[in-house]
Design a protein around this motif. Sequence first.
Motif, short mmCIF file in Angstrom:
data_model
loop_
_atom_site.label_atom_id
_atom_site.label_comp_id
_atom_site.label_asym_id
_atom_site.label_seq_id
_atom_site.Cartn_x
_atom_site.Cartn_y
_atom_site.Cartn_z
N ILE A 1 0.86 -1.19 0.00
CA ILE A 1 0.00 0.00 0.00
C ILE A 1 0.89 1.24 0.00
O ILE A 1 1.94 1.27 0.64
CB ILE A 1 -0.97 0.03 1.20
N THR A 2 0.47 2.25 -0.72
CA THR A 2 1.22 3.51 -0.77
C THR A 2 0.34 4.58 -1.39
O THR A 2 -0.58 4.28 -2.17
CB THR A 2 2.51 3.37 -1.59
N TYR A 3 0.61 5.83 -1.04
CA TYR A 3 -0.09 6.95 -1.64
C TYR A 3 0.71 7.56 -2.79
O TYR A 3 0.26 8.55 -3.38
CB TYR A 3 -0.37 8.03 -0.58
N VAL B 1 3.48 7.13 -6.38
CA VAL B 1 3.80 6.34 -7.58
C VAL B 1 5.30 6.34 -7.76
O VAL B 1 6.03 7.12 -7.14
CB VAL B 1 3.10 6.92 -8.83
N GLU C 1 5.16 5.00 -13.11
CA GLU C 1 4.47 3.71 -13.03
C GLU C 1 3.78 3.55 -11.67
O GLU C 1 4.25 4.05 -10.65
CB GLU C 1 5.47 2.56 -13.24
N ILE C 2 2.68 2.82 -11.67
CA ILE C 2 1.94 2.55 -10.44
C ILE C 2 2.71 1.54 -9.60
O ILE C 2 3.09 0.47 -10.09
CB ILE C 2 0.53 2.02 -10.77
N SER D 1 1.39 0.49 -6.50
CA SER D 1 0.27 -0.32 -6.03
C SER D 1 -1.01 0.46 -6.22
O SER D 1 -1.04 1.70 -6.07
CB SER D 1 0.44 -0.67 -4.55
N GLU D 2 -2.07 -0.23 -6.53
CA GLU D 2 -3.39 0.40 -6.65
C GLU D 2 -4.01 0.64 -5.28
O GLU D 2 -5.02 1.33 -5.16
CB GLU D 2 -4.33 -0.49 -7.48
N LYS D 3 -3.41 0.08 -4.24
CA LYS D 3 -4.01 0.09 -2.90
C LYS D 3 -3.36 1.15 -2.02
O LYS D 3 -2.15 1.32 -2.00
CB LYS D 3 -3.88 -1.28 -2.24
N THR D 4 -4.18 1.84 -1.25
CA THR D 4 -3.71 2.73 -0.19
C THR D 4 -4.04 2.19 1.19
O THR D 4 -3.52 2.69 2.19
CB THR D 4 -4.31 4.13 -0.34
#
Length: 471
Positions: free
Chosen positions: A361-363, A365, A370-371, A373-376
């Motif tokens: 998880i991260t806020y 990029v 590039e992404i 993670s899609e999750k926060t």
Amino acid sequence: MKSTYWTRRIGVYLLFAFSCICTAVAFGQDGKSTFADYCAGCHGAELQGGLAGPLIKTDWNYGRRRGDMIRNVTYGIADTEMIAWGEVLSKEEIRGVVNYIVESQTTPPTAERQLPTLIESELMTLKVEVVVDDGLAIPWGIDFIDANRLIISERSGQLRWIVNGKLDSTPIRGTPKTVDDRTGGYMDVIVDPNYAENRWIYLAHSFTPFDPSDRSAPAMTRIVRGRVEDHEWVDQEVLFQVADSLLVVNGNRWGCRFLFDVGGHLFFTIGDMARGDFAQNLDRPAGKIFRIWPDGSVPNDNPFVDRSGALSAIYSFGNRNVQGLAIHPTTQKIWFTEHGPMGGDELNVLEEGGNFGWPIITYGVDYSGEIVSEKTHMDGMIQPIMQWTPSIAISPALFVDHPNWSTWQNDLLVGALAYEEVRRIRIKDEVVTHQELILKNLGRIRDLHMGPDGNIYILSNNPDRLIKLVP
């Protein structure tokens, strides 16, 4: 023959230099036309501002170096009206626009700013005094021996004394060799709470058992302690050093910040070494906060001391690169600051055995856009008290706890590298209720300390200097 040879060589050098100048000019010219086509509608044809702010200025809120500006144009600035242009303009066009902006300034963005003598903050007037502004070379950490003497680490591998406000010209000899890396080298230094009795000084540094000048040599952050006698580092003891099998090649984000808690434990941090997945692995040192006793032994109540395969000194994991550690004066809880990638710098409260989520998880990029993670959010992973997007490159942290600073009592000071800031943060019940900008564009803030004299000491890079705030 020799004169002919050197004449040809000089001619080649001059031709190369002329080519570079012409290329830079061309970028500037192309940048002007690109700016006119894509940017002037908001920022004004003469960069004077319009729908968006002016670009002829001296205050650069989102970084004042070319790399910062290129990133801002390419990816935009979160929570502002500045959109991303990376899908519209080529890298060369973006570089040209940035060159045009930089070359149009009356004051170069990276020019050293004059240090103010007074700061009118919201709650008090502060005097700014220079302690040392000459002779330092990328200083990283400081700590006080007593009211008259402090020790300072320099990234390239030196420890220095500052005595009675003067930098000792003689570095301490015999200190350990280090890998001199842009995010590593000598990092934090801390004095034992019982220094008067035992004279121990603790040092974090990038270490390889191989050739430290070989950038491809496997390496990892190491913790040592020693004593200083007549400018000589003696009695060194290694407190934390992993097996060679756990070293990494071409590492980045080494950490490392120190803290002694009220129980006498030594906390230290190691970044993810550019191996994000390692931060979730308890058998790897990267991406963790550690807790040991001052002699290097592991407390019996560490959270993973009985976990098979885990490094027993680990106290928390899922940390990208912790740069600040501070103890709240009232609750005695440890707070920490952590670098995110591009976006997602964090302020956290340490929890025993806690998983702080990186990189699941991260806020932020990746720097490539590039992404990560899609999750926060995710069950079992701890949310930050606060996050900064865009990243300010948050670094040291200091809770204010001194009678001279009663109006700031229990407030948290944090420094920033990329945004070159010192911020005062007011916290109530582990919620940030207010932020105040105290310093801006006066250098990359590397360390913060409350001195024995009740003044706040601020260590910076670019310029390399030590100043103090006097209430």
